[in-house]
Write a protein that holds these residues in place. Structure first.
Motif, mmCIF file in Angstrom:
data_model
loop_
_atom_site.group_PDB
_atom_site.id
_atom_site.type_symbol
_atom_site.label_atom_id
_atom_site.label_comp_id
_atom_site.label_asym_id
_atom_site.label_seq_id
_atom_site.Cartn_x
_atom_site.Cartn_y
_atom_site.Cartn_z
ATOM 1 N N ALA A 61 23.524 8.586 13.150
ATOM 2 C CA ALA A 61 24.654 8.451 12.223
ATOM 3 C C ALA A 61 25.618 7.372 12.694
ATOM 4 O O ALA A 61 26.094 6.543 11.905
ATOM 5 C CB ALA A 61 25.378 9.786 12.073
ATOM 6 N N ASP A 62 25.914 7.363 13.972
ATOM 7 C CA ASP A 62 26.803 6.378 14.566
ATOM 8 C C ASP A 62 26.234 4.967 14.379
ATOM 9 O O ASP A 62 26.934 4.043 13.964
ATOM 10 C CB ASP A 62 26.973 6.717 16.048
ATOM 11 N N GLN A 83 36.180 7.857 16.064
ATOM 12 C CA GLN A 83 36.011 9.288 15.786
ATOM 13 C C GLN A 83 34.688 9.503 15.082
ATOM 14 O O GLN A 83 34.252 8.669 14.282
ATOM 15 C CB GLN A 83 37.166 9.779 14.904
ATOM 16 N N GLN A 84 34.033 10.618 15.406
ATOM 17 C CA GLN A 84 32.848 11.047 14.669
ATOM 18 C C GLN A 84 32.868 12.567 14.600
ATOM 19 O O GLN A 84 33.071 13.234 15.614
ATOM 20 C CB GLN A 84 31.548 10.579 15.328
ATOM 21 N N SER A 85 32.660 13.085 13.406
ATOM 22 C CA SER A 85 32.585 14.520 13.198
ATOM 23 C C SER A 85 31.268 14.819 12.480
ATOM 24 O O SER A 85 30.956 14.177 11.478
ATOM 25 C CB SER A 85 33.760 14.992 12.335
ATOM 26 N N THR A 86 30.504 15.756 13.017
ATOM 27 C CA THR A 86 29.186 16.065 12.462
ATOM 28 C C THR A 86 29.063 17.558 12.210
ATOM 29 O O THR A 86 29.441 18.367 13.054
ATOM 30 C CB THR A 86 28.069 15.610 13.428
ATOM 31 N N THR A 116 25.058 11.001 5.370
ATOM 32 C CA THR A 116 24.217 12.162 5.094
ATOM 33 C C THR A 116 22.882 11.952 5.802
ATOM 34 O O THR A 116 22.361 10.842 5.863
ATOM 35 C CB THR A 116 23.980 12.368 3.584
ATOM 36 N N MET A 117 22.351 13.048 6.334
ATOM 37 C CA MET A 117 21.078 13.019 7.053
ATOM 38 C C MET A 117 20.144 14.007 6.369
ATOM 39 O O MET A 117 20.399 15.213 6.378
ATOM 40 C CB MET A 117 21.312 13.369 8.520
ATOM 41 N N THR A 118 19.104 13.484 5.749
ATOM 42 C CA THR A 118 18.225 14.272 4.889
ATOM 43 C C THR A 118 16.828 14.377 5.478
ATOM 44 O O THR A 118 16.234 13.357 5.871
ATOM 45 C CB THR A 118 18.140 13.627 3.488
ATOM 46 N N ASP A 119 16.299 15.587 5.537
ATOM 47 C CA ASP A 119 14.916 15.839 5.939
ATOM 48 C C ASP A 119 14.031 15.236 4.846
ATOM 49 O O ASP A 119 14.064 15.674 3.695
ATOM 50 C CB ASP A 119 14.722 17.360 6.045
ATOM 51 N N ARG A 128 25.707 16.316 7.964
ATOM 52 C CA ARG A 128 26.697 15.395 7.396
ATOM 53 C C ARG A 128 27.575 14.925 8.537
ATOM 54 O O ARG A 128 27.867 15.693 9.442
ATOM 55 C CB ARG A 128 27.609 16.142 6.452
ATOM 56 N N ALA A 129 28.038 13.685 8.438
ATOM 57 C CA ALA A 129 28.966 13.180 9.441
ATOM 58 C C ALA A 129 29.991 12.284 8.764
ATOM 59 O O ALA A 129 29.761 11.770 7.670
ATOM 60 C CB ALA A 129 28.218 12.395 10.525
ATOM 61 N N SER A 130 31.097 12.117 9.453
ATOM 62 C CA SER A 130 32.082 11.104 9.060
ATOM 63 C C SER A 130 32.431 10.339 10.325
ATOM 64 O O SER A 130 32.474 10.920 11.419
ATOM 65 C CB SER A 130 33.322 11.733 8.422
ATOM 66 N N THR A 131 32.630 9.040 10.170
ATOM 67 C CA THR A 131 32.954 8.198 11.317
ATOM 68 C C THR A 131 34.139 7.305 10.994
ATOM 69 O O THR A 131 34.393 6.965 9.833
ATOM 70 C CB THR A 131 31.761 7.296 11.718
ATOM 71 N N VAL A 132 34.847 6.942 12.063
ATOM 72 C CA VAL A 132 35.915 5.964 11.987
ATOM 73 C C VAL A 132 35.645 4.957 13.091
ATOM 74 O O VAL A 132 35.372 5.332 14.230
ATOM 75 C CB VAL A 132 37.311 6.615 12.209
#
Length: 137
Positions: A61-62, A83-86, A116-119, A128-132
């Protein structure tokens, strides 16, 4: 001008640590401020029980965020994660994961993205993640 997947792969090869490259990420789709990377399934990335490790998903994701910023900026610029939140929603076993990063805001000094991380096999949302990011160049 938008980067091609081949150009995105070159950015991956030239700008990431060897352990990140060992994830085997490949650019599938690149658009302006959007990227889809493939994280190939590997037993080496699995934890006990056979599920893909959260660390591998977070690193993917990063990395996808960096490529999305590069796509929006028409090339790589130095940047760093602020920042990263997963949130993990399901285990992935034996399937590639599609990592889609979409920039929600791109400023001169900061970038924000939702990932978004999908199989791939089941189509289910794995995480799901959000990054700054702080843009340094």
């Amino acid at each position: 001008m938008t980067l091609t997947p081949a150009e995105a792969d070159k950015i991956l090869a030239a700008n990431f640590a060897p352990w990140v490259l060992e994830l085997g990420l490949v650019a599938e789709v690149v658009g302006e401020g959007r990227v889809v990377l493939r994280l190939p399934w590997s037993e080496r990335l699995a934890r006990e029980g056979g599920g893909l490790s959260g660390q591998a998903l977070m690193a993917a994701a990063d990395t996808a965020t960096v490529i999305a910023v590069a796509a929006a900026r028409d090339g790589f610029v130095p940047m760093t994660t602020v920042q990263q939140s997963t949130s993990f929603q399901r285990s992935v076993t034996g399937s590639d994961v599609l990592i889609e990063a979409v920039l929600t805001k791109l400023g001169r000094r900061m970038a924000f993205a939702d990932i978004t991380m999908t199989d791939e096999e089941s189509g289910g949302l794995a995480a799901r993640a959000s990054t700054v990011y702080a843009l340094l160049g």
